[in-house]
Scaffold this motif. Structure first.
Motif, mmCIF file in Angstrom:
data_model
loop_
_atom_site.group_PDB
_atom_site.id
_atom_site.type_symbol
_atom_site.label_atom_id
_atom_site.label_comp_id
_atom_site.label_asym_id
_atom_site.label_seq_id
_atom_site.Cartn_x
_atom_site.Cartn_y
_atom_site.Cartn_z
ATOM 1 N N ASN A 148 0.665 -2.109 5.630
ATOM 2 C CA ASN A 148 0.845 -1.738 4.234
ATOM 3 C C ASN A 148 1.330 -2.890 3.350
ATOM 4 O O ASN A 148 1.818 -2.647 2.257
ATOM 5 C CB ASN A 148 1.798 -0.550 4.115
ATOM 6 C CG ASN A 148 3.197 -0.881 4.581
ATOM 7 O OD1 ASN A 148 3.449 -1.977 5.076
ATOM 8 N ND2 ASN A 148 4.106 0.056 4.435
ATOM 9 N N GLY A 170 0.811 -1.200 0.000
ATOM 10 C CA GLY A 170 0.000 0.000 0.000
ATOM 11 C C GLY A 170 0.847 1.253 0.000
ATOM 12 O O GLY A 170 1.911 1.310 0.622
ATOM 13 N N ASP A 171 0.367 2.265 -0.720
ATOM 14 C CA ASP A 171 1.047 3.559 -0.801
ATOM 15 C C ASP A 171 -0.038 4.629 -0.835
ATOM 16 O O ASP A 171 -0.406 5.106 -1.905
ATOM 17 C CB ASP A 171 1.921 3.581 -2.050
ATOM 18 C CG ASP A 171 2.807 4.810 -2.134
ATOM 19 O OD1 ASP A 171 2.870 5.576 -1.154
ATOM 20 O OD2 ASP A 171 3.434 5.003 -3.192
ATOM 21 N N GLY A 172 -0.592 4.939 0.338
ATOM 22 C CA GLY A 172 -1.691 5.892 0.415
ATOM 23 C C GLY A 172 -2.947 5.289 -0.189
ATOM 24 O O GLY A 172 -3.364 4.200 0.180
ATOM 25 N N ASN A 173 -3.543 5.997 -1.150
ATOM 26 C CA ASN A 173 -4.738 5.494 -1.819
ATOM 27 C C ASN A 173 -4.406 4.660 -3.048
ATOM 28 O O ASN A 173 -5.278 4.389 -3.875
ATOM 29 C CB ASN A 173 -5.656 6.653 -2.216
ATOM 30 C CG ASN A 173 -6.332 7.259 -1.008
ATOM 31 O OD1 ASN A 173 -6.597 6.568 -0.033
ATOM 32 N ND2 ASN A 173 -6.605 8.553 -1.068
ATOM 33 N N TYR A 174 -3.163 4.265 -3.183
ATOM 34 C CA TYR A 174 -2.696 3.434 -4.290
ATOM 35 C C TYR A 174 -2.073 2.162 -3.739
ATOM 36 O O TYR A 174 -1.667 2.109 -2.587
ATOM 37 C CB TYR A 174 -1.659 4.181 -5.135
ATOM 38 C CG TYR A 174 -2.229 5.388 -5.824
ATOM 39 C CD1 TYR A 174 -2.755 5.292 -7.109
ATOM 40 C CD2 TYR A 174 -2.247 6.628 -5.195
ATOM 41 C CE1 TYR A 174 -3.291 6.395 -7.748
ATOM 42 C CE2 TYR A 174 -2.776 7.742 -5.825
ATOM 43 C CZ TYR A 174 -3.294 7.619 -7.101
ATOM 44 O OH TYR A 174 -3.828 8.707 -7.731
ATOM 45 N N THR A 175 -1.983 1.159 -4.591
ATOM 46 C CA THR A 175 -1.358 -0.108 -4.190
ATOM 47 C C THR A 175 -0.459 -0.604 -5.311
ATOM 48 O O THR A 175 -0.867 -0.646 -6.477
ATOM 49 C CB THR A 175 -2.425 -1.173 -3.886
ATOM 50 O OG1 THR A 175 -3.273 -0.699 -2.840
ATOM 51 C CG2 THR A 175 -1.782 -2.478 -3.433
ATOM 52 N N THR A 182 -7.110 1.169 -2.692
ATOM 53 C CA THR A 182 -6.427 0.957 -1.422
ATOM 54 C C THR A 182 -6.132 -0.527 -1.232
ATOM 55 O O THR A 182 -6.731 -1.384 -1.888
ATOM 56 C CB THR A 182 -7.276 1.456 -0.240
ATOM 57 O OG1 THR A 182 -8.468 0.677 -0.183
ATOM 58 C CG2 THR A 182 -7.599 2.936 -0.371
#
Length: 125
Positions: free
Chosen positions: A79, A40-45, A60
């Motif tokens: 994450n 996970g990277d904030g609202n991105y994966t 997410t």
């Protein structure tokens, strides 16, 4: 402490398919068996694959976790989700933290809160 993972853990035999969208409504289908891990990277994966370059999805980690077969994937940290079949070994550090070593050389942290459940699931595999 290092927990070796049984060597009979080969590729995932599940026929689970991930249906992912990119660039509007264009659909792409991927085999879940080819997915090594998700980060996970904030609202991105980030999705890391065995046979193709890593891709980033505007979803997410929680949204993508619901699409994965629970018998093959395990959340190791807030994450990170990993495919159990691509784990080389678990390592418990003196500080109390843990690390999971994947077959592609990636090392991911294991949350202290999840350590017991992860080590038990992998030792029973």
């Amino acid at each position: 402490m290092v927990i070796p993972i049984p060597t009979n853990a080969g590729p995932v035999t599940s026929d689970a398919v991930l249906q992912l969208y990119s660039r509007g409504s264009r659909q792409h289908f991927f085999q879940a068996a080819d997915l090594i891990c998700l980060q996970g990277d904030g609202n991105y994966t980030w999705l890391h694959w065995t046979n193709r370059p890593s891709i980033i999805m505007p979803k997410t980690l929680k949204q993508l976790a619901g699409m994965l077969p629970s018998e093959s994937f395990i959340r190791v940290h807030r994450n990170s989700i990993v495919n159990c079949h691509y784990i080389a070994r678990l390592e418990r550090l003196k500080s109390g933290q843990g690390a999971v070593h994947l077959v592609n050389g990636t090392i991911l942290p294991v949350s202290r809160r999840r350590w017991e459940a992860i080590s038990e699931k992998l030792s029973n595999a």
